[in-house]
Design a protein around this motif. Structure first.
Motif, mmCIF file in Angstrom:
data_model
loop_
_atom_site.group_PDB
_atom_site.id
_atom_site.type_symbol
_atom_site.label_atom_id
_atom_site.label_comp_id
_atom_site.label_asym_id
_atom_site.label_seq_id
_atom_site.Cartn_x
_atom_site.Cartn_y
_atom_site.Cartn_z
ATOM 1 N N HIS A 36 2.935 -5.892 -16.791
ATOM 2 C CA HIS A 36 3.127 -7.333 -16.970
ATOM 3 C C HIS A 36 1.801 -8.051 -16.824
ATOM 4 O O HIS A 36 0.932 -7.621 -16.048
ATOM 5 N N VAL A 37 1.667 -9.143 -17.551
ATOM 6 C CA VAL A 37 0.419 -9.895 -17.541
ATOM 7 C C VAL A 37 0.704 -11.390 -17.446
ATOM 8 O O VAL A 37 1.714 -11.870 -17.961
ATOM 9 N N PHE A 38 -0.193 -12.079 -16.763
ATOM 10 C CA PHE A 38 -0.169 -13.533 -16.681
ATOM 11 C C PHE A 38 -1.429 -14.008 -17.380
ATOM 12 O O PHE A 38 -2.525 -13.529 -17.097
ATOM 13 N N GLN A 39 -1.281 -14.923 -18.330
ATOM 14 C CA GLN A 39 -2.427 -15.438 -19.064
ATOM 15 C C GLN A 39 -2.599 -16.918 -18.792
ATOM 16 O O GLN A 39 -1.628 -17.666 -18.794
ATOM 17 N N LYS A 40 -3.844 -17.311 -18.555
ATOM 18 C CA LYS A 40 -4.166 -18.705 -18.308
ATOM 19 C C LYS A 40 -5.325 -19.095 -19.206
ATOM 20 O O LYS A 40 -6.335 -18.401 -19.267
ATOM 21 N N GLU A 41 -5.163 -20.215 -19.920
ATOM 22 C CA GLU A 41 -6.224 -20.749 -20.760
ATOM 23 C C GLU A 41 -6.737 -22.030 -20.121
ATOM 24 O O GLU A 41 -5.952 -22.906 -19.755
ATOM 25 N N VAL A 42 -8.059 -22.104 -19.963
ATOM 26 C CA VAL A 42 -8.672 -23.237 -19.289
ATOM 27 C C VAL A 42 -9.875 -23.702 -20.104
ATOM 28 O O VAL A 42 -10.664 -22.876 -20.567
ATOM 29 N N ALA A 43 -10.016 -25.011 -20.260
ATOM 30 C CA ALA A 43 -11.211 -25.548 -20.908
ATOM 31 C C ALA A 43 -12.413 -25.149 -20.064
ATOM 32 O O ALA A 43 -12.376 -25.230 -18.832
ATOM 33 N N SER A 44 -13.487 -24.715 -20.707
ATOM 34 C CA SER A 44 -14.639 -24.213 -19.964
ATOM 35 C C SER A 44 -15.193 -25.246 -18.990
ATOM 36 O O SER A 44 -15.614 -24.903 -17.894
ATOM 37 N N ALA A 63 5.606 -9.260 -20.705
ATOM 38 C CA ALA A 63 5.594 -7.800 -20.770
ATOM 39 C C ALA A 63 4.424 -7.331 -21.624
ATOM 40 O O ALA A 63 4.070 -7.956 -22.618
ATOM 41 N N VAL A 64 3.826 -6.215 -21.204
ATOM 42 C CA VAL A 64 2.784 -5.552 -21.984
ATOM 43 C C VAL A 64 3.451 -4.344 -22.616
ATOM 44 O O VAL A 64 3.858 -3.416 -21.923
ATOM 45 N N ASP A 65 3.595 -4.364 -23.930
ATOM 46 C CA ASP A 65 4.360 -3.328 -24.625
ATOM 47 C C ASP A 65 3.548 -2.108 -25.038
ATOM 48 O O ASP A 65 4.108 -1.058 -25.292
ATOM 49 N N GLU A 66 2.237 -2.245 -25.116
ATOM 50 C CA GLU A 66 1.396 -1.147 -25.577
ATOM 51 C C GLU A 66 0.996 -0.246 -24.406
ATOM 52 O O GLU A 66 0.341 -0.704 -23.473
ATOM 53 N N PRO A 67 1.375 1.042 -24.445
ATOM 54 C CA PRO A 67 1.054 1.954 -23.342
ATOM 55 C C PRO A 67 -0.448 2.041 -23.045
ATOM 56 O O PRO A 67 -0.844 2.112 -21.878
ATOM 57 N N ASP A 68 -1.291 2.049 -24.073
ATOM 58 C CA ASP A 68 -2.738 2.123 -23.851
ATOM 59 C C ASP A 68 -3.243 0.891 -23.104
ATOM 60 O O ASP A 68 -4.107 0.989 -22.232
ATOM 61 N N ARG A 72 -4.954 0.599 -19.396
ATOM 62 C CA ARG A 72 -6.238 -0.072 -19.206
ATOM 63 C C ARG A 72 -6.119 -1.142 -18.119
ATOM 64 O O ARG A 72 -6.971 -1.249 -17.245
ATOM 65 N N TYR A 73 -5.040 -1.932 -18.180
ATOM 66 C CA TYR A 73 -4.835 -2.968 -17.167
ATOM 67 C C TYR A 73 -4.648 -2.349 -15.781
ATOM 68 O O TYR A 73 -5.204 -2.833 -14.802
ATOM 69 N N ALA A 74 -3.858 -1.299 -15.672
ATOM 70 C CA ALA A 74 -3.625 -0.651 -14.372
ATOM 71 C C ALA A 74 -4.932 -0.108 -13.802
ATOM 72 O O ALA A 74 -5.198 -0.242 -12.600
ATOM 73 N N THR A 75 -5.771 0.472 -14.650
ATOM 74 C CA THR A 75 -7.065 0.986 -14.210
ATOM 75 C C THR A 75 -7.955 -0.145 -13.721
ATOM 76 O O THR A 75 -8.625 -0.031 -12.685
ATOM 77 N N GLU A 76 -7.952 -1.255 -14.436
ATOM 78 C CA GLU A 76 -8.777 -2.401 -14.041
ATOM 79 C C GLU A 76 -8.259 -3.029 -12.744
ATOM 80 O O GLU A 76 -9.049 -3.450 -11.898
ATOM 81 N N VAL A 77 -6.937 -3.085 -12.571
ATOM 82 C CA VAL A 77 -6.380 -3.591 -11.306
ATOM 83 C C VAL A 77 -6.850 -2.704 -10.155
ATOM 84 O O VAL A 77 -7.293 -3.216 -9.118
ATOM 85 N N ASP A 78 -6.789 -1.397 -10.326
ATOM 86 C CA ASP A 78 -7.254 -0.491 -9.276
ATOM 87 C C ASP A 78 -8.715 -0.759 -8.932
ATOM 88 O O ASP A 78 -9.092 -0.806 -7.762
ATOM 89 N N ARG A 79 -9.549 -0.937 -9.935
ATOM 90 C CA ARG A 79 -10.971 -1.195 -9.724
ATOM 91 C C ARG A 79 -11.182 -2.497 -8.960
ATOM 92 O O ARG A 79 -11.961 -2.562 -8.015
ATOM 93 N N MET A 80 -10.455 -3.541 -9.375
ATOM 94 C CA MET A 80 -10.588 -4.840 -8.706
ATOM 95 C C MET A 80 -10.121 -4.762 -7.250
ATOM 96 O O MET A 80 -10.762 -5.323 -6.365
ATOM 97 N N ARG A 81 -9.032 -4.068 -7.010
ATOM 98 C CA ARG A 81 -8.491 -3.953 -5.650
ATOM 99 C C ARG A 81 -9.444 -3.185 -4.737
ATOM 100 O O ARG A 81 -9.528 -3.466 -3.547
ATOM 101 N N GLU A 82 -10.158 -2.203 -5.289
ATOM 102 C CA GLU A 82 -11.102 -1.430 -4.496
ATOM 103 C C GLU A 82 -12.341 -2.250 -4.139
ATOM 104 O O GLU A 82 -12.904 -2.081 -3.061
ATOM 105 N N LYS A 83 -12.756 -3.133 -5.028
ATOM 106 C CA LYS A 83 -14.013 -3.861 -4.847
ATOM 107 C C LYS A 83 -13.865 -5.267 -4.270
ATOM 108 O O LYS A 83 -14.844 -5.826 -3.790
#
Length: 90
Positions: A36-44, A63-68, A72-83
């Motif tokens: 699952h993903v939350f998207q936010k658009e903000v004026a710069s 929902a994120v329907d594409e397995p790839d 990728r998102y799960a891997t990036e979440v892991d990286r962010m949580r570690e750092k």
């Protein structure tokens, strides 16, 4: 800043930051599973501090329907949580 955990909210982590041709910054935060993903658009010019994580209502998740992409998102979440702590500016 990320609020303290609330039973009615889901913690999501920053996985992608992009720009569009309308001068908007697009932030995508995903659940640890990447399903699952939350998207936010903000004026710069209106962008405040971007934190590593935030808590959002489940109804704001898509929902994120594409397995790839889920992987990728799960891997990036892991990286962010570690750092980073959830309130860390990124």
């Amino acid at each position: 800043m990320v609020s303290e955990s609330n039973e009615d909210e889901v913690r999501v982590w920053l996985v992608e930051r992009g720009y569009d041709n309308r001068d908007l910054i697009i932030l995508k935060y995903a659940t640890p599973s990447g399903e699952h993903v939350f998207q936010k658009e903000v004026a710069s010019q209106a962008l405040d501090t971007v934190t590593a994580a935030r808590d959002v209502a489940p109804t704001n998740l898509a929902a994120v329907d594409e397995p790839d992409l889920q992987e990728r998102y799960a891997t990036e979440v892991d990286r962010m949580r570690e750092k980073h702590e959830p309130d860390d500016p990124v």
